[in-house]
Design a protein around this motif. Structure first.
Motif, mmCIF file in Angstrom:
data_model
loop_
_atom_site.group_PDB
_atom_site.id
_atom_site.type_symbol
_atom_site.label_atom_id
_atom_site.label_comp_id
_atom_site.label_asym_id
_atom_site.label_seq_id
_atom_site.Cartn_x
_atom_site.Cartn_y
_atom_site.Cartn_z
ATOM 1 N N PRO A 159 -11.502 2.756 13.165
ATOM 2 C CA PRO A 159 -10.883 3.917 12.507
ATOM 3 C C PRO A 159 -10.938 3.809 10.984
ATOM 4 O O PRO A 159 -10.793 2.724 10.411
ATOM 5 C CB PRO A 159 -9.430 3.867 13.007
ATOM 6 C CG PRO A 159 -9.458 3.023 14.234
ATOM 7 C CD PRO A 159 -10.557 2.030 14.028
ATOM 8 N N GLN A 160 -11.145 4.943 10.333
ATOM 9 C CA GLN A 160 -11.099 5.005 8.881
ATOM 10 C C GLN A 160 -9.655 5.124 8.415
ATOM 11 O O GLN A 160 -8.818 5.739 9.078
ATOM 12 C CB GLN A 160 -11.931 6.186 8.379
ATOM 13 C CG GLN A 160 -13.410 6.037 8.649
ATOM 14 C CD GLN A 160 -14.213 7.173 8.083
ATOM 15 O OE1 GLN A 160 -13.827 8.339 8.165
ATOM 16 N NE2 GLN A 160 -15.357 6.864 7.492
ATOM 17 N N VAL A 161 -9.373 4.514 7.264
ATOM 18 C CA VAL A 161 -8.023 4.534 6.705
ATOM 19 C C VAL A 161 -8.118 4.716 5.195
ATOM 20 O O VAL A 161 -9.198 4.632 4.607
ATOM 21 C CB VAL A 161 -7.264 3.212 7.008
ATOM 22 C CG1 VAL A 161 -7.181 2.956 8.509
ATOM 23 C CG2 VAL A 161 -7.917 2.020 6.291
ATOM 24 N N PHE A 162 -6.964 4.946 4.578
ATOM 25 C CA PHE A 162 -6.897 4.927 3.115
ATOM 26 C C PHE A 162 -6.638 3.490 2.677
ATOM 27 O O PHE A 162 -5.675 2.860 3.114
ATOM 28 C CB PHE A 162 -5.780 5.833 2.608
ATOM 29 C CG PHE A 162 -5.686 5.849 1.108
ATOM 30 C CD1 PHE A 162 -6.619 6.551 0.368
ATOM 31 C CD2 PHE A 162 -4.706 5.144 0.441
ATOM 32 C CE1 PHE A 162 -6.565 6.561 -1.017
ATOM 33 C CE2 PHE A 162 -4.639 5.146 -0.933
ATOM 34 C CZ PHE A 162 -5.580 5.860 -1.670
ATOM 35 N N GLY A 163 -7.510 2.957 1.822
ATOM 36 C CA GLY A 163 -7.379 1.574 1.379
ATOM 37 C C GLY A 163 -7.144 1.465 -0.111
ATOM 38 O O GLY A 163 -7.765 2.201 -0.894
ATOM 39 N N PRO A 164 -6.262 0.553 -0.546
ATOM 40 C CA PRO A 164 -6.028 0.366 -1.981
ATOM 41 C C PRO A 164 -7.205 -0.267 -2.705
ATOM 42 O O PRO A 164 -7.348 -0.112 -3.909
ATOM 43 C CB PRO A 164 -4.795 -0.540 -2.027
ATOM 44 C CG PRO A 164 -4.796 -1.249 -0.717
ATOM 45 C CD PRO A 164 -5.381 -0.283 0.281
ATOM 46 N N GLY A 165 -8.055 -1.012 -1.974
ATOM 47 C CA GLY A 165 -9.274 -1.527 -2.582
ATOM 48 C C GLY A 165 -9.116 -2.792 -3.384
ATOM 49 O O GLY A 165 -10.079 -3.230 -4.020
ATOM 50 N N ASP A 166 -7.945 -3.409 -3.378
ATOM 51 C CA ASP A 166 -7.729 -4.634 -4.145
ATOM 52 C C ASP A 166 -6.742 -5.500 -3.366
ATOM 53 O O ASP A 166 -5.607 -5.092 -3.138
ATOM 54 C CB ASP A 166 -7.185 -4.315 -5.536
ATOM 55 C CG ASP A 166 -7.157 -5.531 -6.457
ATOM 56 O OD1 ASP A 166 -7.207 -6.671 -5.962
ATOM 57 O OD2 ASP A 166 -7.081 -5.340 -7.688
ATOM 58 N N GLY A 167 -7.176 -6.695 -2.981
ATOM 59 C CA GLY A 167 -6.331 -7.567 -2.183
ATOM 60 C C GLY A 167 -5.485 -8.537 -2.973
ATOM 61 O O GLY A 167 -4.834 -9.416 -2.383
ATOM 62 N N ASN A 168 -5.470 -8.419 -4.286
ATOM 63 C CA ASN A 168 -4.700 -9.340 -5.120
ATOM 64 C C ASN A 168 -3.214 -9.214 -4.804
ATOM 65 O O ASN A 168 -2.620 -8.137 -4.961
ATOM 66 C CB ASN A 168 -4.952 -9.026 -6.591
ATOM 67 C CG ASN A 168 -4.410 -10.096 -7.518
ATOM 68 O OD1 ASN A 168 -3.570 -10.924 -7.133
ATOM 69 N ND2 ASN A 168 -4.880 -10.098 -8.751
ATOM 70 N N LEU A 169 -2.587 -10.313 -4.383
ATOM 71 C CA LEU A 169 -1.167 -10.281 -4.040
ATOM 72 C C LEU A 169 -0.282 -9.969 -5.242
ATOM 73 O O LEU A 169 0.902 -9.665 -5.065
ATOM 74 C CB LEU A 169 -0.750 -11.606 -3.405
ATOM 75 C CG LEU A 169 -1.299 -11.857 -1.999
ATOM 76 C CD1 LEU A 169 -0.886 -13.233 -1.505
ATOM 77 C CD2 LEU A 169 -0.845 -10.780 -1.024
ATOM 78 N N ALA A 170 -0.825 -10.009 -6.444
ATOM 79 C CA ALA A 170 -0.067 -9.585 -7.624
ATOM 80 C C ALA A 170 0.255 -8.098 -7.563
ATOM 81 O O ALA A 170 1.173 -7.631 -8.256
ATOM 82 C CB ALA A 170 -0.848 -9.896 -8.897
ATOM 83 N N ASN A 171 -0.468 -7.349 -6.737
ATOM 84 C CA ASN A 171 -0.252 -5.909 -6.627
ATOM 85 C C ASN A 171 0.744 -5.539 -5.535
ATOM 86 O O ASN A 171 0.958 -4.343 -5.283
ATOM 87 C CB ASN A 171 -1.581 -5.200 -6.342
ATOM 88 C CG ASN A 171 -2.578 -5.374 -7.466
ATOM 89 O OD1 ASN A 171 -2.198 -5.485 -8.622
ATOM 90 N ND2 ASN A 171 -3.847 -5.428 -7.121
ATOM 91 N N TYR A 172 1.329 -6.536 -4.903
ATOM 92 C CA TYR A 172 2.302 -6.307 -3.834
ATOM 93 C C TYR A 172 3.647 -6.857 -4.296
ATOM 94 O O TYR A 172 3.781 -8.063 -4.539
ATOM 95 C CB TYR A 172 1.834 -6.974 -2.538
ATOM 96 C CG TYR A 172 0.556 -6.360 -2.016
ATOM 97 C CD1 TYR A 172 0.586 -5.371 -1.047
ATOM 98 C CD2 TYR A 172 -0.690 -6.745 -2.521
ATOM 99 C CE1 TYR A 172 -0.582 -4.782 -0.580
ATOM 100 C CE2 TYR A 172 -1.859 -6.165 -2.063
ATOM 101 C CZ TYR A 172 -1.802 -5.189 -1.090
ATOM 102 O OH TYR A 172 -2.956 -4.608 -0.636
ATOM 103 N N LEU A 173 4.633 -5.976 -4.451
ATOM 104 C CA LEU A 173 5.905 -6.317 -5.063
ATOM 105 C C LEU A 173 6.990 -6.454 -4.001
ATOM 106 O O LEU A 173 7.195 -5.545 -3.193
ATOM 107 C CB LEU A 173 6.310 -5.242 -6.080
ATOM 108 C CG LEU A 173 5.286 -4.877 -7.157
ATOM 109 C CD1 LEU A 173 5.866 -3.835 -8.106
ATOM 110 C CD2 LEU A 173 4.823 -6.106 -7.932
ATOM 111 N N TRP A 174 7.704 -7.558 -4.054
ATOM 112 C CA TRP A 174 8.797 -7.848 -3.115
ATOM 113 C C TRP A 174 10.120 -7.645 -3.832
ATOM 114 O O TRP A 174 10.383 -8.255 -4.867
ATOM 115 C CB TRP A 174 8.669 -9.282 -2.617
ATOM 116 C CG TRP A 174 9.842 -9.837 -1.874
ATOM 117 C CD1 TRP A 174 10.716 -10.779 -2.319
ATOM 118 C CD2 TRP A 174 10.262 -9.493 -0.538
ATOM 119 N NE1 TRP A 174 11.653 -11.057 -1.357
ATOM 120 C CE2 TRP A 174 11.399 -10.278 -0.252
ATOM 121 C CE3 TRP A 174 9.798 -8.602 0.420
ATOM 122 C CZ2 TRP A 174 12.076 -10.190 0.958
ATOM 123 C CZ3 TRP A 174 10.458 -8.515 1.630
ATOM 124 C CH2 TRP A 174 11.584 -9.302 1.892
#
Length: 280
Positions: A159-174
């Motif tokens: 399936p196709q999805v919308f992807g952010p295109g960058d896997g850097n964990l710096a872009n994921y905020l907890w």
């Protein structure tokens, strides 16, 4: 106000907003960022910054968005709760955009055909200058790539999805309870295996505090074809990272000494696995 500079843009952090100023020549990145923020505001509010304003026609385009709470996951030893929250956030991202809107979104940059072309362009420059360990892993990776038949897009049953295109964990905020996502300048049409491989194989996921890849991937209910593609995508992206790390300037290194050799070992482990073995 805090300011941070990057290759394509500069960021001004204000108390309640973020101003992202793109450099000349980065208009497409700016447009992708604004499109992603607008889509996610409509279909997954709260997952990403809310779009506030944009000047896409300026010589140096600008996007203004809300400022999200939380600390980047990069460099953290992630707890089980954080891993699950990361998986929840990425799953929400992949499922957010409905099919009719998704059909109008261009394929994200840096998909497999572009990466394969880059690898082939890099090889004559990189191969003679690397250590024996890195060179052996490169040769194994290039041999796999030549046999893989991996030139084209995902199979139709992925399936196709919308992807952010960058896997850097710096872009994921907890923020203590959930994960939110920032940075969409490489976003676009993609598929789950490719986007998951972007996260697991990014240098940020292992160079400091290693991501528990097995636990992370266990959060996703992947079909058989997706599992096969995930391993292939992980191999491709691991090979890309081996080349990128081999270009690190020893006089001004961006990563600790020996990072390319560690990546060589990671790629070799992935190349030795069967299609059902997708853990880290």
């Amino acid at each position: 106000m805090t300011s941070a500079a990057w290759s394509t843009h500069a960021i001004d952090l204000k108390p309640h907003s973020v101003i992202k100023r793109f450099r000349r020549g980065s208009r497409e990145e700016c447009e992708r960022e604004w499109r992603a923020l607008t889509l996610l505001s409509a279909y997954a509010p709260g997952l990403a910054p809310a779009p506030q304003s944009a000047d896409l026609a300026a010589e140096e385009p600008v996007v203004v968005m809300s400022r999200l709470p939380g600390e980047p996951l990069r460099g953290q030893l992630l707890s089980k709760q954080q891993l699950k929250a990361l998986a929840v956030a990425t799953s929400e991202m992949y499922a957010a955009v409905p099919a009719d809107a998704l059909a109008k979104i261009p394929v994200r940059p840096g998909q497999q055909h572009e990466l394969i072309a880059k690898i082939r362009a890099w090889t004559p420059r990189a191969r003679p200058r690397v250590s024996a360990e890195v060179g052996e892993a490169m040769d194994r990776g290039l041999d796999w790539l030549a046999r893989a038949g991996f030139e084209h897009a995902a199979p139709p049953d992925v399936p196709q999805v919308f992807g952010p295109g960058d896997g850097n964990l710096a872009n994921y905020l907890w923020d203590g309870s959930r994960v939110r996502i920032v940075d969409f300048e490489e976003s676009g049409l993609s598929d789950r295996p490719f986007e998951l491989a972007e996260i697991t194989e990014h240098v940020a996921s292992w160079v400091d505090q290693p991501l528990d890849v097995e636990m992370f991937l266990d959060q996703f209910d992947l079909g058989a074809t997706e599992r096969v593609r995930l391993l292939e995508c992980r191999r491709l992206l691991a090979l890309v990272w081996l080349f990128l790390l081999s270009f690190d300037d020893p006089q001004r290194p961006r990563n600790p000494p020996g990072t390319a050799e560690r990546q060589a070992a990671r790629l070799s482990r992935l190349l030795g696995r069967g299609p059902r073995a997708v853990q880290g």
